[in-house]
Motif scaffolding. Sequence first.
Motif, PDB file in Angstrom:
ATOM      1  N   GLU A  42       0.930  -1.415  -0.150  1.00 29.32           N
ATOM      2  CA  GLU A  42       0.099   0.051  -0.064  1.00 29.32           C
ATOM      3  C   GLU A  42       1.037   1.152   0.197  1.00 29.32           C
ATOM      4  N   LEU A  43       2.046   1.233   0.870  1.00 27.07           N
ATOM      5  CA  LEU A  43       2.780   2.614   1.044  1.00 27.07           C
ATOM      6  C   LEU A  43       3.409   2.613  -0.493  1.00 27.07           C
ATOM      7  N   LEU A  44       4.011   1.730  -1.152  1.00 29.28           N
ATOM      8  CA  LEU A  44       4.636   1.766  -2.256  1.00 29.28           C
ATOM      9  C   LEU A  44       3.709   2.314  -3.277  1.00 29.28           C
ATOM     10  N   ALA A  45       2.578   1.810  -3.197  1.00 33.27           N
ATOM     11  CA  ALA A  45       1.566   2.182  -4.417  1.00 33.27           C
ATOM     12  C   ALA A  45       1.068   3.704  -4.290  1.00 33.27           C
ATOM     13  N   LYS A  46       0.998   3.940  -2.963  1.00 34.01           N
ATOM     14  CA  LYS A  46       0.648   5.517  -2.564  1.00 34.01           C
ATOM     15  C   LYS A  46       1.742   6.413  -3.139  1.00 34.01           C
ATOM     16  N   LYS A  48       4.048   5.964  -5.257  1.00 31.73           N
ATOM     17  CA  LYS A  48       4.173   6.085  -6.926  1.00 31.73           C
ATOM     18  C   LYS A  48       2.953   6.573  -7.234  1.00 31.73           C
ATOM     19  N   MET A  49       1.845   6.828  -6.780  1.00 35.62           N
ATOM     20  CA  MET A  49       0.787   7.685  -7.362  1.00 35.62           C
ATOM     21  C   MET A  49       1.275   9.056  -7.162  1.00 35.62           C
ATOM     22  N   LEU A 158      -1.001 -15.598   0.997  1.00 42.84           N
ATOM     23  CA  LEU A 158      -0.230 -14.264   0.613  1.00 42.84           C
ATOM     24  C   LEU A 158      -0.717 -13.870  -1.025  1.00 42.84           C
ATOM     25  N   GLU A 159      -0.478 -14.696  -1.588  1.00 42.13           N
ATOM     26  CA  GLU A 159      -0.862 -14.186  -3.170  1.00 42.13           C
ATOM     27  C   GLU A 159      -2.073 -13.850  -3.351  1.00 42.13           C
ATOM     28  N   SER A 160      -3.068 -14.398  -2.568  1.00 44.14           N
ATOM     29  CA  SER A 160      -4.570 -14.411  -2.545  1.00 44.14           C
ATOM     30  C   SER A 160      -4.804 -13.070  -1.999  1.00 44.14           C
ATOM     31  N   SER A 161      -4.074 -12.644  -0.847  1.00 50.28           N
ATOM     32  CA  SER A 161      -4.158 -11.272  -0.258  1.00 50.28           C
ATOM     33  C   SER A 161      -3.880 -10.077  -1.157  1.00 50.28           C
ATOM     34  N   PHE A 162      -2.670 -10.248  -1.785  1.00 44.53           N
ATOM     35  CA  PHE A 162      -2.361  -9.269  -2.720  1.00 44.53           C
ATOM     36  C   PHE A 162      -3.187  -9.253  -3.751  1.00 44.53           C
ATOM     37  N   ASP A 163      -3.869 -10.178  -4.367  1.00 45.67           N
ATOM     38  CA  ASP A 163      -4.698  -9.960  -5.474  1.00 45.67           C
ATOM     39  C   ASP A 163      -6.023  -9.430  -4.792  1.00 45.67           C
ATOM     40  N   LYS A 164      -6.603  -9.630  -3.911  1.00 49.16           N
ATOM     41  CA  LYS A 164      -7.633  -8.942  -3.269  1.00 49.16           C
ATOM     42  C   LYS A 164      -7.243  -7.301  -3.130  1.00 49.16           C
ATOM     43  N   GLN A 165      -6.359  -7.150  -2.526  1.00 51.00           N
ATOM     44  CA  GLN A 165      -5.807  -5.763  -2.171  1.00 51.00           C
ATOM     45  C   GLN A 165      -5.715  -4.904  -3.568  1.00 51.00           C
ATOM     46  N   LYS A 166      -5.232  -5.650  -4.523  1.00 53.02           N
ATOM     47  CA  LYS A 166      -5.205  -4.843  -5.574  1.00 53.02           C
ATOM     48  C   LYS A 166      -6.629  -4.687  -6.467  1.00 53.02           C
ATOM     49  N   SER A 167      -7.409  -5.758  -6.185  1.00 54.16           N
ATOM     50  CA  SER A 167      -8.761  -5.523  -6.625  1.00 54.16           C
ATOM     51  C   SER A 167      -9.747  -4.582  -6.071  1.00 54.16           C
ATOM     52  N   ASP A 168      -9.420  -4.557  -4.764  1.00 53.77           N
ATOM     53  CA  ASP A 168     -10.282  -3.458  -3.984  1.00 53.77           C
ATOM     54  C   ASP A 168      -9.492  -1.925  -4.406  1.00 53.77           C
ATOM     55  N   ASN A 169      -8.575  -1.642  -4.674  1.00 52.83           N
ATOM     56  CA  ASN A 169      -7.892  -0.750  -4.968  1.00 52.83           C
ATOM     57  C   ASN A 169      -7.405  -0.673  -6.344  1.00 52.83           C
ATOM     58  N   GLN A 170      -7.967  -0.392  -7.359  1.00 50.94           N
ATOM     59  CA  GLN A 170      -7.795  -0.682  -8.597  1.00 50.94           C
ATOM     60  C   GLN A 170      -6.784   0.393  -9.365  1.00 50.94           C
ATOM     61  N   GLU A 171      -6.535   1.529  -8.701  1.00 51.99           N
ATOM     62  CA  GLU A 171      -5.697   2.408  -8.882  1.00 51.99           C
ATOM     63  C   GLU A 171      -4.125   1.967  -8.543  1.00 51.99           C
ATOM     64  N   TRP A 172      -4.386   1.380  -7.430  1.00 56.71           N
ATOM     65  CA  TRP A 172      -2.676   0.814  -7.002  1.00 56.71           C
ATOM     66  C   TRP A 172      -2.451  -0.289  -8.229  1.00 56.71           C
ATOM     67  N   VAL A 177       1.919  -1.950 -11.770  1.00 56.16           N
ATOM     68  CA  VAL A 177       2.454  -2.748 -13.149  1.00 56.16           C
ATOM     69  C   VAL A 177       3.916  -2.393 -13.585  1.00 56.16           C
ATOM     70  N   LYS A 178       4.391  -3.265 -14.367  1.00 55.68           N
ATOM     71  CA  LYS A 178       5.998  -3.357 -14.577  1.00 55.68           C
ATOM     72  C   LYS A 178       5.965  -2.048 -15.518  1.00 55.68           C
ATOM     73  N   ASP A 179       7.140  -1.046 -15.388  1.00 55.67           N
ATOM     74  CA  ASP A 179       7.516  -0.288 -16.370  1.00 55.67           C
ATOM     75  C   ASP A 179       7.769  -0.618 -17.792  1.00 55.67           C
ATOM     76  N   GLU A 180       7.429   0.346 -18.598  1.00 56.81           N
ATOM     77  CA  GLU A 180       7.727  -0.472 -20.009  1.00 56.81           C
ATOM     78  C   GLU A 180       9.361  -0.731 -20.373  1.00 56.81           C
ATOM     79  N   LEU A 181      10.116   0.109 -19.767  1.00 58.24           N
ATOM     80  CA  LEU A 181      11.456  -0.206 -19.989  1.00 58.24           C
ATOM     81  C   LEU A 181      11.884  -1.282 -18.973  1.00 58.24           C
ATOM     82  N   VAL A 182      11.125  -1.481 -17.939  1.00 56.00           N
ATOM     83  CA  VAL A 182      11.533  -2.961 -17.166  1.00 56.00           C
ATOM     84  C   VAL A 182      11.243  -4.067 -17.952  1.00 56.00           C
ATOM     85  N   VAL A 183       9.917  -4.080 -18.711  1.00 51.66           N
ATOM     86  CA  VAL A 183       9.429  -5.060 -19.676  1.00 51.66           C
ATOM     87  C   VAL A 183      10.518  -5.453 -20.667  1.00 51.66           C
TER      88      VAL A 183
END
Length: 231
Positions: A42-46, A48-49, A158-172, A177-183
């Motif tokens: 959550e902290l990293l997502a916010k 980055k926003m 843990l994977e389920s929790s991460f997925d749920k958190q991102k689903s509940d906070n779609q902007e996160w 997501v991976k940066d184009e340069l990283v990809v």
Amino acid sequence: HLTNDGGTAMNNKIVDKIRKLLALSESSNEHEAKLAMLKAQELLAKHKMTLKDVEDADKVEVKRHYTDVTFTKAKWKGRLASIIADNFGCYVFYSTRNTHRIVFLGKEEDVLVCEIVLSYAIDCINSSVARLRREYYREQLSAKGLESDYAMGFLDGLESSFDKQKSDNQEWGLVLVKDELVVKSYEDMTFTRTVYTDEKFKGHDEAYTQGVKDGEKFSITDKIASESESA
């Protein structure tokens, strides 16, 4: 890297804050441990926003970060690293010689956070397995395969929790997501072998179920949020 000197300082600040957050939660407490890891996301997502409008795409630098984490038989460490990388905008691969060293590929602040969360998660799993193993020994039960089965449950939860958190906070989800340069950097790499991280269930239903429950039966709490702000 950002366009101003203050940007780098902000990057360091968020990494330090996440490190302190994870230090707040005792490794022996699986619920607190996963809450802390979710809070780190959550902290990293916010973070980055708040920075997305000042980042200079031409100055983004992709890093290969070689961690101190290695594995041979403990394949769950590889899968754990993959889950973390996927949820923090990075890739993971392995530098292999006599053992497999975990390497994260991504933007600088992201790979540092991945390493912090990875090391913390491994400590949590090892602590819980040690406790379960003592219980098995007291009851004169075989603990063979216990670590693998508990870790499997922990990672599924843990994977389920991460997925749920991102689903509940779609902007996160959009900012993590991976940066184009990283990809592009990852796609340009050449790998000479494949390391498989899937493991077979060894039969410890109770250990696996406990791991899954630890990841599914809670949500981010005010307690963790307030502690992170204090840190």
